[in-house]
Design a protein around this motif. Sequence first.
Motif, PDB file in Angstrom:
ATOM      1  N   ALA A 137     -20.015 -53.771 -58.413  1.00 21.90           N
ATOM      2  CA  ALA A 137     -18.672 -53.729 -58.987  1.00 21.90           C
ATOM      3  C   ALA A 137     -17.622 -53.696 -57.897  1.00 21.90           C
ATOM      4  CB  ALA A 137     -18.533 -52.509 -59.898  1.00 21.90           C
ATOM      5  N   GLN A 138     -16.546 -54.404 -58.138  1.00 18.88           N
ATOM      6  CA  GLN A 138     -15.397 -54.442 -57.242  1.00 18.88           C
ATOM      7  C   GLN A 138     -15.717 -55.045 -55.878  1.00 18.88           C
ATOM      8  OE1 GLN A 138     -12.309 -53.762 -58.370  1.00 18.88           O
ATOM      9  NE2 GLN A 138     -13.329 -53.456 -60.332  1.00 18.88           N
ATOM     10  N   ALA A 139     -16.863 -55.684 -55.722  1.00 15.37           N
ATOM     11  CA  ALA A 139     -17.138 -56.387 -54.467  1.00 15.37           C
ATOM     12  C   ALA A 139     -16.217 -57.587 -54.339  1.00 15.37           C
ATOM     13  CB  ALA A 139     -18.596 -56.820 -54.427  1.00 15.37           C
ATOM     14  N   ARG A 140     -15.816 -57.884 -53.119  1.00 13.21           N
ATOM     15  CA  ARG A 140     -14.903 -59.011 -52.884  1.00 13.21           C
ATOM     16  C   ARG A 140     -15.712 -60.205 -52.382  1.00 13.21           C
ATOM     17  NH1 ARG A 140     -10.109 -57.832 -49.259  1.00 13.21           N
ATOM     18  NH2 ARG A 140     -11.746 -57.222 -47.813  1.00 13.21           N
ATOM     19  N   VAL A 141     -15.515 -61.347 -53.078  1.00 12.64           N
ATOM     20  CA  VAL A 141     -16.272 -62.558 -52.752  1.00 12.64           C
ATOM     21  C   VAL A 141     -15.290 -63.652 -52.325  1.00 12.64           C
ATOM     22  CG1 VAL A 141     -17.881 -64.308 -53.581  1.00 12.64           C
ATOM     23  CG2 VAL A 141     -18.040 -61.943 -54.439  1.00 12.64           C
ATOM     24  N   LEU A 142     -15.527 -64.213 -51.138  1.00 17.34           N
ATOM     25  CA  LEU A 142     -14.684 -65.306 -50.614  1.00 17.34           C
ATOM     26  C   LEU A 142     -15.387 -66.638 -50.866  1.00 17.34           C
ATOM     27  CD1 LEU A 142     -12.370 -66.540 -48.926  1.00 17.34           C
ATOM     28  CD2 LEU A 142     -13.698 -65.954 -46.860  1.00 17.34           C
ATOM     29  N   GLU A 147     -13.076 -73.102 -59.647  1.00 15.37           N
ATOM     30  CA  GLU A 147     -12.828 -72.717 -61.042  1.00 15.37           C
ATOM     31  C   GLU A 147     -14.109 -72.224 -61.707  1.00 15.37           C
ATOM     32  OE1 GLU A 147     -11.130 -74.735 -65.172  1.00 15.37           O
ATOM     33  OE2 GLU A 147     -10.943 -75.807 -63.263  1.00 15.37           O
ATOM     34  N   VAL A 148     -15.221 -72.954 -61.473  1.00  8.82           N
ATOM     35  CA  VAL A 148     -16.494 -72.563 -62.098  1.00  8.82           C
ATOM     36  C   VAL A 148     -16.952 -71.196 -61.561  1.00  8.82           C
ATOM     37  CG1 VAL A 148     -18.945 -73.128 -62.255  1.00  8.82           C
ATOM     38  CG2 VAL A 148     -17.230 -74.911 -62.607  1.00  8.82           C
ATOM     39  N   LEU A 149     -16.928 -71.057 -60.248  1.00  8.37           N
ATOM     40  CA  LEU A 149     -17.379 -69.807 -59.659  1.00  8.37           C
ATOM     41  C   LEU A 149     -16.504 -68.623 -60.085  1.00  8.37           C
ATOM     42  CD1 LEU A 149     -18.292 -70.955 -56.033  1.00  8.37           C
ATOM     43  CD2 LEU A 149     -19.877 -70.270 -57.833  1.00  8.37           C
ATOM     44  N   ARG A 150     -15.190 -68.850 -60.115  1.00  7.88           N
ATOM     45  CA  ARG A 150     -14.272 -67.760 -60.457  1.00  7.88           C
ATOM     46  C   ARG A 150     -14.400 -67.372 -61.926  1.00  7.88           C
ATOM     47  NH1 ARG A 150      -9.917 -70.193 -59.287  1.00  7.88           N
ATOM     48  NH2 ARG A 150      -9.430 -70.825 -61.434  1.00  7.88           N
ATOM     49  N   ASP A 151     -14.333 -68.380 -62.821  1.00  7.95           N
ATOM     50  CA  ASP A 151     -14.224 -68.085 -64.248  1.00  7.95           C
ATOM     51  C   ASP A 151     -15.565 -67.820 -64.924  1.00  7.95           C
ATOM     52  OD1 ASP A 151     -11.525 -68.444 -63.888  1.00  7.95           O
ATOM     53  OD2 ASP A 151     -11.532 -70.526 -64.584  1.00  7.95           O
ATOM     54  N   LEU A 152     -16.621 -68.460 -64.423  1.00  9.42           N
ATOM     55  CA  LEU A 152     -17.892 -68.352 -65.130  1.00  9.42           C
ATOM     56  C   LEU A 152     -18.907 -67.433 -64.422  1.00  9.42           C
ATOM     57  CD1 LEU A 152     -18.364 -72.093 -66.195  1.00  9.42           C
ATOM     58  CD2 LEU A 152     -17.361 -70.208 -67.506  1.00  9.42           C
ATOM     59  N   VAL A 153     -18.716 -67.187 -63.131  1.00 10.33           N
ATOM     60  CA  VAL A 153     -19.722 -66.419 -62.391  1.00 10.33           C
ATOM     61  C   VAL A 153     -19.185 -65.077 -61.889  1.00 10.33           C
ATOM     62  CG1 VAL A 153     -21.261 -66.411 -60.388  1.00 10.33           C
ATOM     63  CG2 VAL A 153     -20.918 -68.520 -61.700  1.00 10.33           C
ATOM     64  N   LEU A 154     -18.059 -65.104 -61.192  1.00  7.56           N
ATOM     65  CA  LEU A 154     -17.626 -63.915 -60.444  1.00  7.56           C
ATOM     66  C   LEU A 154     -16.776 -62.947 -61.259  1.00  7.56           C
ATOM     67  CD1 LEU A 154     -16.847 -65.670 -57.028  1.00  7.56           C
ATOM     68  CD2 LEU A 154     -18.928 -64.466 -57.714  1.00  7.56           C
ATOM     69  N   GLN A 155     -15.685 -63.434 -61.818  1.00  8.19           N
ATOM     70  CA  GLN A 155     -14.791 -62.523 -62.545  1.00  8.19           C
ATOM     71  C   GLN A 155     -15.452 -61.879 -63.764  1.00  8.19           C
ATOM     72  OE1 GLN A 155     -11.098 -64.640 -63.300  1.00  8.19           O
ATOM     73  NE2 GLN A 155     -10.310 -64.143 -61.230  1.00  8.19           N
ATOM     74  N   TYR A 168     -16.181 -59.025 -60.053  1.00  2.00           N
ATOM     75  CA  TYR A 168     -15.956 -59.232 -58.620  1.00  2.00           C
ATOM     76  C   TYR A 168     -14.524 -59.676 -58.376  1.00  2.00           C
ATOM     77  CZ  TYR A 168     -21.081 -59.317 -58.535  1.00  2.00           C
ATOM     78  OH  TYR A 168     -22.401 -59.002 -58.694  1.00  2.00           O
ATOM     79  N   GLN A 169     -13.957 -59.308 -57.219  1.00  2.00           N
ATOM     80  CA  GLN A 169     -12.657 -59.803 -56.785  1.00  2.00           C
ATOM     81  C   GLN A 169     -12.866 -61.126 -56.050  1.00  2.00           C
ATOM     82  OE1 GLN A 169     -10.313 -56.976 -54.606  1.00  2.00           O
ATOM     83  NE2 GLN A 169     -10.974 -55.231 -55.872  1.00  2.00           N
ATOM     84  N   VAL A 170     -12.041 -62.110 -56.353  1.00  2.00           N
ATOM     85  CA  VAL A 170     -12.259 -63.462 -55.827  1.00  2.00           C
ATOM     86  C   VAL A 170     -11.171 -63.804 -54.805  1.00  2.00           C
ATOM     87  CG1 VAL A 170     -12.501 -65.906 -56.382  1.00  2.00           C
ATOM     88  CG2 VAL A 170     -13.367 -64.164 -57.961  1.00  2.00           C
ATOM     89  N   LEU A 171     -11.616 -64.275 -53.637  1.00  3.32           N
ATOM     90  CA  LEU A 171     -10.718 -64.823 -52.616  1.00  3.32           C
ATOM     91  C   LEU A 171     -11.059 -66.292 -52.451  1.00  3.32           C
ATOM     92  CD1 LEU A 171     -11.085 -61.959 -49.976  1.00  3.32           C
ATOM     93  CD2 LEU A 171      -9.254 -62.216 -51.654  1.00  3.32           C
ATOM     94  N   SER A 172     -10.049 -67.169 -52.202  1.00  2.00           N
ATOM     95  CA  SER A 172     -10.291 -68.621 -52.174  1.00  2.00           C
ATOM     96  C   SER A 172      -9.729 -69.246 -50.915  1.00  2.00           C
ATOM     97  CB  SER A 172      -9.664 -69.295 -53.408  1.00  2.00           C
ATOM     98  OG  SER A 172     -10.242 -68.790 -54.602  1.00  2.00           O
ATOM     99  N   ALA A 173     -10.499 -70.174 -50.340  1.00  5.97           N
ATOM    100  CA  ALA A 173     -10.061 -70.999 -49.211  1.00  5.97           C
ATOM    101  C   ALA A 173     -10.615 -72.396 -49.438  1.00  5.97           C
ATOM    102  CB  ALA A 173     -10.574 -70.408 -47.903  1.00  5.97           C
ATOM    103  N   TYR A 174      -9.811 -73.457 -49.082  1.00  5.94           N
ATOM    104  CA  TYR A 174     -10.171 -74.815 -49.467  1.00  5.94           C
ATOM    105  C   TYR A 174     -10.574 -75.683 -48.283  1.00  5.94           C
ATOM    106  CZ  TYR A 174      -8.488 -73.579 -54.071  1.00  5.94           C
ATOM    107  OH  TYR A 174      -8.338 -72.973 -55.294  1.00  5.94           O
ATOM    108  N   ARG A 228      -9.900 -62.029 -41.456  1.00  2.04           N
ATOM    109  CA  ARG A 228      -8.789 -61.148 -41.826  1.00  2.04           C
ATOM    110  C   ARG A 228      -9.151 -60.190 -42.955  1.00  2.04           C
ATOM    111  NH1 ARG A 228      -5.602 -64.887 -42.875  1.00  2.04           N
ATOM    112  NH2 ARG A 228      -5.696 -64.868 -45.164  1.00  2.04           N
ATOM    113  N   GLU A 229      -9.812 -60.696 -44.001  1.00  2.00           N
ATOM    114  CA  GLU A 229     -10.052 -59.916 -45.216  1.00  2.00           C
ATOM    115  C   GLU A 229     -11.390 -59.147 -45.210  1.00  2.00           C
ATOM    116  OE1 GLU A 229      -7.886 -59.449 -47.500  1.00  2.00           O
ATOM    117  OE2 GLU A 229      -6.389 -60.881 -46.762  1.00  2.00           O
TER     118      GLU A 229
END
Length: 551
Positions: A2-7, A17-25, A29-35, A46-47
């Motif tokens: 719980a509350q683990a942060r995933v980049l 979108e798939v990872l954030r909406d269907l797997v992590l949130q 989990y807290q979601v961080l994104s880089a493209y 940094r994070e």
Amino acid sequence: MAQARVLIIDDSPQIHEVLRDLVLQPQGYQVLSAYDGQEGLEMALRERPDLIILDERMPRMTGVEVLEALREKGMDVPVIFTTIHGSEDLVVRVFRLGVRDYVIKPFEPPEMERAVERVLVEARLRAERDRLLQQLQEANRNLERQVQELQTLYSIGRSVTSLLDLDAVLKRVVEAAVFVTRAEEGLLMLVDEKEQELYLRAAKNLDEGTVQGLRIRVDDSLAGTVVQTGRAVLITEENVKVATGYLVQALVYVPVRSAKRGIIGVLGVTNRRTRRSFSQHELGILSALAAYAAIALENAQLYQQVRHQADELAAALARSQELESLKSQFIQNVSHELRSPLALIRGHAELLINGELGELNPEQARSLEIIARRAQMLGELVQDITLILEAEARPLEVMPVPLDELARAAVDDFQVAAERSQLALNLQIAPDIPPVGGESLYLRRVLDNLIGNAIKFTPAGGTITVQVWQNGQMVHLQVADTGVGIPPDQKERIFERFYQVDGSTKRRHGGMGLGLALVKEIVEIHGGKVEVESKLGEGSAFTISLPIYRK
């Protein structure tokens, strides 16, 4: 977790979108994104996320390049690696760079969900393992520290009981205090009761300027407070004043308490440069060391008293030995000076008695017999004194001595004297008597004195019996008579030098009271003992017991 942060580092918005909406949130989990790879690397540094989901093919930096950069920066973070075209070489390469799992695109959300959970659980277990390992290492360090403390206390305890050098013991106590408390300095001060001051007795790491002549008033110092109250002082303040010009950042003082004299000093440690404070545990260890210091000081005082008493005893013994030597020398000189005139007196008396110098009337003959008899008694006295002194002065030359033959010879020699005194002198010797160890001259003198005493104290018509027998490892010789006997209250004193049972000025029997003393001393230096049984008016029996001769 719980509350683990995933980049998520991936150039595909759809993957995000798939990872954030269907797997992590949905899993909290807290979601961080880089493209792209460069952005993802900067965000990771940094994070400091708990997990990275990293794609292989991206703008600016590939996934492999991101892994290499993370390793170069020393960042250890779990990574799930994703790629469209996987190969065995790529898999080996990324796992060597620290990847925890590998997922081929396209993937189903449950597949990625299981991978995320698996990697985070593994990371959590790994972190827990590292935490437990760190705790174990810390416990081991504490245990090693405690073992060192116990070894130090044991060593100080042995020093207290084995070393007589008080300076060395107190120095070790202070060194141990500095070691176990990890202090910068240590000192031991003792109370000068006359001046009501504490003076430095031992120190560790104090500079010469501090040590030289350090004395502190009891009524105006922290150390004096410990002496007055009997309680330890533990202080952590900036610039604590110990003495004039002596400021410290932290200190602990404990009393040195004597069971007999109360508080006799203070043991302390200080930190002059750092403000690291001391713990209650370190205060306890310091108190134990202070107890050892008190024991060492008490032992030193007792040792000095014992040495003083020993010196006094040695001086008294030397004076006693000197007096004993003078006494023995005096007796020897007197004995020597008496022998020559005694020989002349006896010689001339015998000439006169034998009529070689003319006829004597009865009164003259009777007087000469008295002179000859008394001269002979005096000669025997001189001989007894000489034998006693010789027995004390030189070691015994142990040889096999046939006690039965000595008894026969002695009885033969005394038969004439016994008959003259109208006494029966009998001899009873058991068969096969082994020799005893000793010197014939001394043992013959024992027989002469015992038989001579029996004849002297047995009235006419009495009987004297000499017996020799063996019992175990001892040979026994007894001289028994039917004489006057010994009063019960005097039996314990008859073996004292110059003691006589009949001590009156009108006593009937001659002698100086040395015969039985000589018997006892000779028998005892031969490793034997002498016993007496007596009944007043019925007679006495003297029994000597001597060990059988052994080569």
